[in-house]
Design an enzyme around this catalytic site. Structure first.
Site, PDB file in Angstrom:
ATOM      1  CD  GLU A 193       2.687  46.348 -40.526  1.00  0.00           C
ATOM      2  OE1 GLU A 193       1.743  45.974 -39.817  1.00  0.00           O
ATOM      3  OE2 GLU A 193       3.843  46.431 -39.953  1.00  0.00           O
ATOM      4  CD  GLU A 223       8.674  47.424 -29.221  1.00  0.00           C
ATOM      5  OE1 GLU A 223       8.551  48.083 -30.577  1.00  0.00           O
ATOM      6  OE2 GLU A 223       9.522  47.850 -28.432  1.00  0.00           O
ATOM      7  CE  LYS A 276       0.370  32.996 -28.643  1.00  0.00           C
ATOM      8  NZ  LYS A 276       0.455  32.512 -30.229  1.00  0.00           N
ATOM      9  CB  CYS A 312       7.718  45.815 -37.545  1.00  0.00           C
ATOM     10  SG  CYS A 312       9.455  45.400 -36.709  1.00  0.00           S
TER      11      CYS A 312
HETATM   12  P1  NAD Z   1      -0.194  39.001 -34.891  1.00  0.00           P
HETATM   13  O1  NAD Z   1      -0.617  40.309 -34.258  1.00  0.00           O
HETATM   14  O2  NAD Z   1      -1.107  38.547 -35.766  1.00  0.00           O
HETATM   15  O3  NAD Z   1       0.498  38.087 -33.802  1.00  0.00           O
HETATM   16  C1  NAD Z   1       1.287  38.284 -33.070  1.00  0.00           C
HETATM   17  C2  NAD Z   1       1.091  37.197 -31.932  1.00  0.00           C
HETATM   18  O4  NAD Z   1       0.054  37.489 -31.084  1.00  0.00           O
HETATM   19  C3  NAD Z   1       0.853  35.687 -32.309  1.00  0.00           C
HETATM   20  O5  NAD Z   1       1.586  34.743 -31.200  1.00  0.00           O
HETATM   21  C4  NAD Z   1      -0.545  35.506 -32.221  1.00  0.00           C
HETATM   22  O6  NAD Z   1      -0.859  34.210 -32.075  1.00  0.00           O
HETATM   23  C5  NAD Z   1      -0.718  36.351 -30.973  1.00  0.00           C
HETATM   24  N1  NAD Z   1      -2.174  36.701 -30.646  1.00  0.00           N
HETATM   25  C6  NAD Z   1      -3.140  36.919 -31.832  1.00  0.00           C
HETATM   26  N2  NAD Z   1      -4.309  37.186 -31.264  1.00  0.00           N
HETATM   27  C7  NAD Z   1      -4.185  37.471 -30.210  1.00  0.00           C
HETATM   28  C8  NAD Z   1      -5.064  37.962 -28.811  1.00  0.00           C
HETATM   29  N3  NAD Z   1      -6.440  37.950 -29.157  1.00  0.00           N
HETATM   30  N4  NAD Z   1      -4.717  37.864 -27.545  1.00  0.00           N
HETATM   31  C9  NAD Z   1      -3.504  37.550 -27.646  1.00  0.00           C
HETATM   32  N5  NAD Z   1      -2.530  37.353 -28.361  1.00  0.00           N
HETATM   33  C10 NAD Z   1      -3.010  37.162 -29.897  1.00  0.00           C
HETATM   34  O7  NAD Z   1       0.977  39.461 -35.876  1.00  0.00           O
HETATM   35  P2  NAD Z   1       1.822  38.556 -36.811  1.00  0.00           P
HETATM   36  O8  NAD Z   1       1.051  38.615 -38.080  1.00  0.00           O
HETATM   37  O9  NAD Z   1       2.136  37.124 -36.048  1.00  0.00           O
HETATM   38  O10 NAD Z   1       3.091  39.376 -37.067  1.00  0.00           O
HETATM   39  C11 NAD Z   1       2.919  40.483 -38.083  1.00  0.00           C
HETATM   40  C12 NAD Z   1       2.880  41.681 -37.504  1.00  0.00           C
HETATM   41  O11 NAD Z   1       4.026  42.159 -36.240  1.00  0.00           O
HETATM   42  C13 NAD Z   1       3.045  43.174 -38.110  1.00  0.00           C
HETATM   43  O12 NAD Z   1       1.958  43.873 -37.868  1.00  0.00           O
HETATM   44  C14 NAD Z   1       4.507  43.674 -37.801  1.00  0.00           C
HETATM   45  O13 NAD Z   1       4.490  45.194 -38.226  1.00  0.00           O
HETATM   46  C15 NAD Z   1       4.376  43.209 -36.229  1.00  0.00           C
HETATM   47  N6  NAD Z   1       5.525  43.106 -35.773  1.00  0.00           N
HETATM   48  C16 NAD Z   1       6.096  44.373 -35.167  1.00  0.00           C
HETATM   49  C17 NAD Z   1       7.513  44.464 -34.871  1.00  0.00           C
HETATM   50  C18 NAD Z   1       7.748  45.488 -33.797  1.00  0.00           C
HETATM   51  O14 NAD Z   1       8.989  45.321 -33.275  1.00  0.00           O
HETATM   52  N7  NAD Z   1       7.219  46.649 -33.633  1.00  0.00           N
HETATM   53  C19 NAD Z   1       8.427  43.368 -35.056  1.00  0.00           C
HETATM   54  C20 NAD Z   1       7.861  42.256 -35.857  1.00  0.00           C
HETATM   55  C21 NAD Z   1       6.525  42.320 -36.165  1.00  0.00           C
END
Ligand code: NAD
Length: 478
Positions: A378, A244, A169, A278
């Site tokens: 963040e 992650e 997804k 991140c």
């Molecule tokens: P997000 O958490 O909003 O979304 C990530 C994914 O989760 C998307 O596909 C989204 O549709 C899905 N999602 C949202 N709500 C959900 C739910 N209730 N149940 C299941 N899935 C759901 O994150 P974002 O805005 O897309 O990305 C930015 C964030 O990701 C930042 O916090 C960043 O630090 C983190 N990030 C972490 C890493 C790492 O490796 N640690 C790498 C890149 C980004």
């Protein structure tokens, strides 16, 4: 205009049952660039059923068969690396040079995973037992937008190496990158049902994957808040989770560092991927008596940053992904000002001449204390907070005083000292003197930056369940 109106289930591009159309906006222009049709719960269930049906046969494939698949995936993804780079530039504003490099190493990673799998012992002896590592089952993969194709490729490659089948997804904001990758998966002629991809909303398709009893594991990259909700949803069916999550990484410049090199590198470590990383080193910790020198070096480094259209190779800072992210970053800059930090570069508002896209001025605050909002949360944009310290133990204490623990950076001319400090830091990765690429060493976070590790043998183990078989040699127990 790009129209993406199919999802990928059981080896075929199919029209989703879901009917919602989601607009794709080019962040450089702020103008519509395409539409994606989103799948729904019904689509998620069809994809899970396909992955479940494919699992028994795929879980019994040999290393050689899975190695051949990983090789074909590498070839297919490399062949489309140019298309993928352009999609990253246009979809989330990734600067063209970094997007191109990332597309190439996305392909290379399939070969890294192949090598790790070939060297991994799937059968071991532990004391009197034969221990067999078996694939965990159907894996739900949920990814963010900020480096979408790379995250999906890494997780899918490792799942395949383990013998798992998957439902992906992706973020709804990365449909173009995802479409190209899906076409690569199809070109690589995977057995039907091994990889299924459903575009859709997180709280619909993502939540269904997180709760469905036929999904055995979730591998998630994204925000800490969503990671927690996935873990909560998954616990009823005791899903394995690799999470992650976010970070607020400290970059410690020790007093013996080469400041002329380490300060420009620190600015870059914060602003990479337009600050949407991140692992961004967003807290810069410097010795108090060097503050004035640091200020001048930071200002000089920021002055060299070219903000603008990410298609242009000279531009190193592109726009943020969307209006929501732009507003979020603006809000944090205002909070920094209101809480009394000293603004030494950038500020609220768009850079001159770039009013139509979601561009932010590269922004730096000094005299930040570690309890200010901009030091604790963040931001996910090009905003750097400089915090001063008096002694090395105080620097370590400030670095560790955060709910996160993803990554840390240290600069010093004394490697022994840097190594000693590295041992004190609570972070999944610590980089000494610059950022080092290693896509086989473990990656992941302490504390609220996540659970588990990706990459290399640690990553592969997270898709495997150990089964101990006892009495393989004894006739009867005593
Ligand atoms: P997000 O958490 O909003 O979304 C990530 C994914 O989760 C998307 O596909 C989204 O549709 C899905 N999602 C949202 N709500 C959900 C739910 N209730 N149940 C299941 N899935 C759901 O994150 P974002 O805005 O897309 O990305 C930015 C964030 O990701 C930042 O916090 C960043 O630090 C983190 N990030 C972490 C890493 C790492 O490796 N640690 C790498 C890149 C980004």
């Amino acid at each position: 205009m790009h129209t993406i109106d199919h999802i990928y289930i059981n080896g075929q591009f199919v029209t989703p049952h879901g009917e919602e159309m989601f607009d794709l906006i080019n962040p450089t222009t702020g103008q519509p660039d395409g539409r994606v049709r989103l799948g729904d719960v019904e689509d998620a269930r069809r994809a899970i059923a396909a992955a479940k049906a494919a699992f028994p046969a795929f879980s019994r494939t040999s290393k050689a068969e899975r190695g051949a698949i990983l090789q074909r995936l590498h070839d297919a993804v490399l062949a489309r690396a140019g298309d993928s780079a352009i999609a990253q530039v246009e979809e989330y504003g990734g600067p063209v040079n970094t997007s191109s490099a990332r597309s190439r190493y996305t392909a290379a990673m399939f070969l890294d995973v192949k090598k790790v799998m070939e060297e991994h012992a799937f059968v071991k002896t532990v004391n009197t037992a034969k221990v067999v590592l078996e694939p965990v089952g159907v894996v739900g993969i949920i990814t963010p937008w900020n480096s979408s194709a790379w995250f999906i490729a890494n997780k899918v490659a490792t799942a395949i190496a383990a013998g798992c089948t998957v439902v992906v997804k992706p973020s709804e904001l990365s449909a173009r990158q995802n479409q190209i990758l899906t076409e690569c998966f199809h070109a690589a002629q995977l057995p039907p049902g091994v990889v299924n991809i459903v575009n859709g909303r997180g709280d619909v398709v993502g939540a269904e994957l997180s709760a469905h009893p036929d999904v055995n594991k979730i591998s998630f990259t994204g925000s800490t808040a969503v990671g927690k909700s996935i873990a909560r949803l998954g616990v009823d069916t005791m899903k394995r989770v690799t999470l992650e999550l976010g970070g607020k990484s400290a970059n410690i410049i020790l007093d013996d560092a080469d400041f002329e090199k380490s300060i420009p590198a620190a600015v870059q470590a914060c602003f990479m991927n337009n600050g949407q990383a991140c692992i961004s080193g967003s807290r810069l910790l410097v010795p108090e008596h060097k503050l004035e020198q640091v200020k001048q070096l930071v200002k000089a480094a920021v002055a060299t940053i070219k903000v603008g259209d990410p298609h242009h190779p000279d531009n190193t800072l592109g726009p943020l992904v969307n209006q929501k992210q732009f507003e979020r970053v603006q809000r944090y800059i205002q909070i920094g000002i209101d809480e009394g930090a000293e603004l030494i570069a950038g500020g609220v508002g768009k850079p001159e001449g770039l009013e139509s896209g979601y561009f932010v001025q590269p922004t730096v605050f000094m005299n930040v204390t570690n309890n200010m909002t901009i030091a604790r949360e963040e931001i996910f944009g090009a905003v750097l907070s400089i915090i001063s310290y008096k002694t090395e133990p105080q620097a370590i204490e400030i670095a560790n005083d955060t709910p996160y623990g993803l990554q840390a950076y240290i600069s010093s001319t004394n490697l022994e000292r840097a190594n000693r400090v590295a041992r004190e830091l609570i972070a999944g990765r610590v980089h000494i003197n610059g950022i080092h690429d290693d896509l086989i060493a473990p990656f992941g976070g302490f504390k609220q930056s996540g659970i588990g590790r990706e990459f290399g043998p640690y990553g592969l183990d997270s898709y495997l369940e150990p089964k101990a078989i006892l009495g393989t040699e004894a006739q009867y127990p005593r």
